[in-house]
Design a protein around this motif. Structure first.
Motif, short mmCIF file in Angstrom:
data_model
loop_
_atom_site.label_atom_id
_atom_site.label_comp_id
_atom_site.label_asym_id
_atom_site.label_seq_id
_atom_site.Cartn_x
_atom_site.Cartn_y
_atom_site.Cartn_z
N ILE A 53 0.83 -1.21 0.00
CA ILE A 53 0.00 0.00 0.00
C ILE A 53 0.87 1.25 0.00
O ILE A 53 0.66 2.18 -0.80
CB ILE A 53 -0.94 0.01 1.22
CG1 ILE A 53 -1.99 -1.09 1.12
CG2 ILE A 53 -1.64 1.36 1.35
CD1 ILE A 53 -2.81 -1.28 2.37
N LEU A 54 1.84 1.31 0.90
CA LEU A 54 2.70 2.49 1.01
C LEU A 54 3.48 2.72 -0.29
O LEU A 54 3.61 3.85 -0.76
CB LEU A 54 3.67 2.33 2.19
CG LEU A 54 3.02 2.30 3.58
CD1 LEU A 54 4.05 1.97 4.65
CD2 LEU A 54 2.35 3.64 3.88
N ALA A 55 3.99 1.64 -0.88
CA ALA A 55 4.75 1.77 -2.13
C ALA A 55 3.85 2.21 -3.28
O ALA A 55 4.21 3.09 -4.07
CB ALA A 55 5.41 0.43 -2.46
N LEU A 56 2.65 1.63 -3.36
CA LEU A 56 1.72 1.96 -4.44
C LEU A 56 1.29 3.43 -4.36
O LEU A 56 1.23 4.13 -5.38
CB LEU A 56 0.49 1.05 -4.37
CG LEU A 56 -0.38 0.95 -5.61
CD1 LEU A 56 0.37 0.24 -6.74
CD2 LEU A 56 -1.67 0.22 -5.30
N VAL A 57 1.02 3.89 -3.14
CA VAL A 57 0.62 5.29 -2.94
C VAL A 57 1.78 6.22 -3.29
O VAL A 57 1.60 7.24 -3.96
CB VAL A 57 0.16 5.52 -1.48
CG1 VAL A 57 -0.03 7.00 -1.21
CG2 VAL A 57 -1.14 4.77 -1.22
N ALA A 58 2.98 5.88 -2.83
CA ALA A 58 4.16 6.72 -3.09
C ALA A 58 4.51 6.76 -4.58
O ALA A 58 4.94 7.79 -5.11
CB ALA A 58 5.35 6.22 -2.29
N MET A 59 4.33 5.63 -5.28
CA MET A 59 4.66 5.56 -6.71
C MET A 59 3.58 6.15 -7.60
O MET A 59 3.78 6.32 -8.81
CB MET A 59 4.93 4.10 -7.10
CG MET A 59 6.17 3.52 -6.42
SD MET A 59 6.30 1.71 -6.58
CE MET A 59 6.78 1.56 -8.29
N LEU A 89 8.84 -4.80 -4.14
CA LEU A 89 9.16 -3.51 -4.76
C LEU A 89 9.62 -3.71 -6.21
O LEU A 89 9.24 -2.93 -7.09
CB LEU A 89 10.26 -2.80 -3.95
CG LEU A 89 9.85 -2.36 -2.54
CD1 LEU A 89 11.03 -1.70 -1.82
CD2 LEU A 89 8.67 -1.40 -2.58
N GLY A 90 10.39 -4.77 -6.44
CA GLY A 90 10.81 -5.07 -7.81
C GLY A 90 9.62 -5.35 -8.71
O GLY A 90 9.56 -4.88 -9.86
N ALA A 91 8.65 -6.10 -8.18
CA ALA A 91 7.44 -6.40 -8.96
C ALA A 91 6.66 -5.13 -9.28
O ALA A 91 6.17 -4.96 -10.41
CB ALA A 91 6.55 -7.38 -8.18
N LEU A 92 6.56 -4.22 -8.31
CA LEU A 92 5.83 -2.97 -8.54
C LEU A 92 6.52 -2.09 -9.58
O LEU A 92 5.86 -1.49 -10.44
CB LEU A 92 5.67 -2.21 -7.22
CG LEU A 92 4.60 -2.77 -6.27
CD1 LEU A 92 4.60 -2.02 -4.95
CD2 LEU A 92 3.22 -2.67 -6.91
N PHE A 93 7.84 -2.00 -9.52
CA PHE A 93 8.56 -1.22 -10.52
C PHE A 93 8.37 -1.82 -11.91
O PHE A 93 8.21 -1.10 -12.90
CB PHE A 93 10.05 -1.13 -10.17
CG PHE A 93 10.37 -0.08 -9.15
CD1 PHE A 93 10.25 1.28 -9.48
CD2 PHE A 93 10.77 -0.41 -7.87
CE1 PHE A 93 10.53 2.27 -8.55
CE2 PHE A 93 11.06 0.57 -6.92
CZ PHE A 93 10.94 1.92 -7.27
N LEU A 94 8.39 -3.14 -12.00
CA LEU A 94 8.18 -3.82 -13.28
C LEU A 94 6.77 -3.56 -13.81
O LEU A 94 6.59 -3.25 -15.00
CB LEU A 94 8.43 -5.32 -13.11
CG LEU A 94 8.20 -6.18 -14.36
CD1 LEU A 94 9.16 -5.77 -15.47
CD2 LEU A 94 8.37 -7.67 -14.02
N ILE A 95 5.77 -3.70 -12.94
CA ILE A 95 4.38 -3.47 -13.35
C ILE A 95 4.19 -2.03 -13.80
O ILE A 95 3.52 -1.76 -14.81
CB ILE A 95 3.42 -3.82 -12.20
CG1 ILE A 95 3.44 -5.32 -11.92
CG2 ILE A 95 1.99 -3.37 -12.54
CD1 ILE A 95 2.73 -5.72 -10.64
#
Length: 540
Positions: A235-241, A525-531
């Motif tokens: 959640i925190l990563a998705l919101v920040a990104m 985090l790697g998965a989120l950056f890739l997505i």
């Protein structure tokens, strides 16, 4: 056009496969075979879930699942099937969940009162000046969800009531709000030692041969609860990104243009322009206090519990572990409702007559989740009567002979599937925790990791399932269509689940929580950056 054609073809193929499965099951019953304690016991919820995802309509999908479960239970005998559905399914679901239904209605009335008094609108105006960004609105929702860790039902409905004006002002879609609510309901309760979920787990493990008390086992299992912990990181990563993917992206794009995907029943509500922020904050605080007091009162903190026992007198934690939320929450909700009416009438933002008009409004607002919850619980009853727990028990013991260090990951997957199909985390605990304690020695670190995997998988499956009561409550709290919440949440939950599965593989072999955390967070985090890169490429 091609995409719609493929969807139609896939839908037809799936429906034909389900129809063929039903024919095979009917033939087996006609030949005298029993469908209980076999893989057939998991077919009714699978049918309900597939139909819900295909049709985007929950009521008929759930009812068909209940109908199939009744047919399987009664060997396709029509009269016995009808009797089972009505008496053992629907009536038992309503009577067994009357307490939570009452709490839903009470909370619906309180929300209607606060809205009519102008408290929600005033809070929205205050939020415009204090919470100035979409990121801030999402983080505020996340923080409030983490703080209300006592009970997942209470969390969903309270956070939704408080944060709807804030997220609406920042054009955050209702499905996104529902996800934020759901992702900080059960996952938070699952790692909070003082919560109804902690009580459920510790009670299940209390009489098992683990060498420690149930609550001690629960606390030791918290660090390895990868799904809950990684959900917060997600959640925190998705919101920040500042990006979304899957169906959620479409809803967020529409929300930016003003379509929040809110329930139509909210349109045209009139609010008192003289309302203040305190008209929302005070009723919510009173509700939190009275529900907390109600929970520990039922648990016996003040002397005698609801069942006549006195063991928990003066012991807050024990009383909370001994409580029944289906009694305690209505107890607190009723007191909060009476005090809210008195306060708003005394403040003259509502007349007594206007306050009473909010009673049917609040009830009507909660009719959809009550119907869905009734059908979902009826479906769970059918699954239980078919012996799904026995089938899963046999599978787990078969796996334990050849996949020892891999077993935490296996337990996680089995718990996910069972909770997804049955829609109940607590039922999953009851089935799997005794199995886990029987497989691993009491002095093994894998026992703790196995319990964590069971709890994490139960939360994950519950989080994904359209028939889960917590998912239904999150939809109610956000006031959005239930299937919109399910379809938008699923890709997010699956992303975290895949990383959690890898984490449990690592945990089974390394048995070091910090290494497990590091691997899980880096992978997520790697998965989120890739997505995000893929989504940007699609948009280009």
């Amino acid at each position: 056009m091609k995409k719609n054609t493929w969807k139609t073809v896939l839908t037809v193929v799936v429906l034909l496969a389900l129809a063929a499965a039903l024919v095979v099951a009917a033939v087996e019953c006609a030949n005298g075979a029993s469908l209980a304690n076999t893989a057939w016991s998991l077919l009714p919820p699978v049918i309900a879930i597939i139909l819900a995802l295909i049709t985007k309509e929950a009521y008929s999908a759930l009812f068909i699942g209940v109908l199939v479960g009744g047919l399987f239970t009664c060997g396709f005998a029509p009269v016995a099937t009808l009797d089972t559905i009505v008496n053992d399914g629907l009536i038992a679901a309503i009577s067994g969940n009357a307490g939570i239904f009452l709490f839903l209605v009470l909370l619906g009335v309180i929300v209607a009162l606060v809205n009519a008094a102008g408290g929600s609108a005033a809070f929205g105006r205050w939020a415009e000046t204090h919470i100035k960004t979409r990121v801030g609105a999402q983080l505020a929702t996340f923080v409030l969800g983490v703080l209300i860790f006592i009970d997942d039902y209470f969390n969903c409905l309270t956070v939704g009531s408080v944060m709807r004006p804030v997220t609406d002002n920042h054009k955050i879609s209702r499905p996104k709000l529902a996800y934020l609510i759901d992702a900080t309901a059960a996952p938070v309760c699952m790692i909070a030692p003082i919560s109804s979920w902690a009580a459920a787990v510790s009670t299940t493990a209390a009489d098992l041969d683990t060498g420690m008390s149930g609550i001690e086992l629960f606390v030791k299992a918290i660090p390895y609860n990868l799904y809950s912990i990684l959900t917060f990181v997600f959640i925190l990563a998705l919101v920040a990104m500042k990006f979304d993917y899957g169906p959620m992206r479409q809803f967020e794009e529409r929300a930016a243009k003003g379509d929040l995907a809110a329930l139509a029943s909210e349109d045209g509500e009139k609010a008192n322009p003289n309302g203040r922020v305190i008209d929302l904050i005070l009723p919510v605080l009173v509700l939190i206090i009275t529900c907390t007091v109600g929970m520990i009162y039922v648990g016996g903190f003040f002397g005698v519990d609801a069942w006549g026992g006195t063991d928990c007198a003066g012991d807050f934690i024990s009383a909370f572990g001994n409580t029944d939320a289906f009694i305690g929450l209505p107890w607190g909700g009723l007191i909060a409702l009476v005090l809210t009416v008195i306060y708003l009438v005394a403040r003259k933002v509502l007349s007594f007559k206007e306050a009473m008009k909010c009673v049917p409004k609040g009830f009507i607002a909660m009719v959809p989740p009550i119907i869905i919850l009734t059908l979902a619980v009826s479906l769970k009853t059918m699954i239980n009567s078919l012996g799904a727990d026995v089938y899963v028990h046999d599978l787990m013991f078969a796996a334990s002979k050849s996949l020892y260090s891999m077993l935490p990951a296996v337990i996680f997957v089995v718990a996910c599937i069972l909770a997804f199909a049955s829609g109940t985390s607590w039922g999953t605990f009851g089935i799997l925790i005794p199995i886990v304690t029987a497989v691993f020695p009491a002095d093994s670190n894998l026992l703790i990791i196995g319990i964590s995997a069971c709890c994490a998988g139960a939360v994950c499956g519950d989080h994904c399932s359209p028939i889960s009561d917590t998912t239904i409550m999150a939809s109610a709290g956000a006031q959005c269509e239930h299937l919109n919440h399910v379809t938008t949440q699923l890709p997010y939950a699956v992303t975290v689940a895949i990383v959690s599965f890898v984490g449990f593989i690592v945990a089974g072999f390394v048995q070091n929580v910090f290494v497990t955390w590091a691997v899980g967070i880096v992978l997520l985090l790697g998965a989120l950056f890739l997505i995000r890169a893929i989504e940007r490429k699609k948009a280009a």
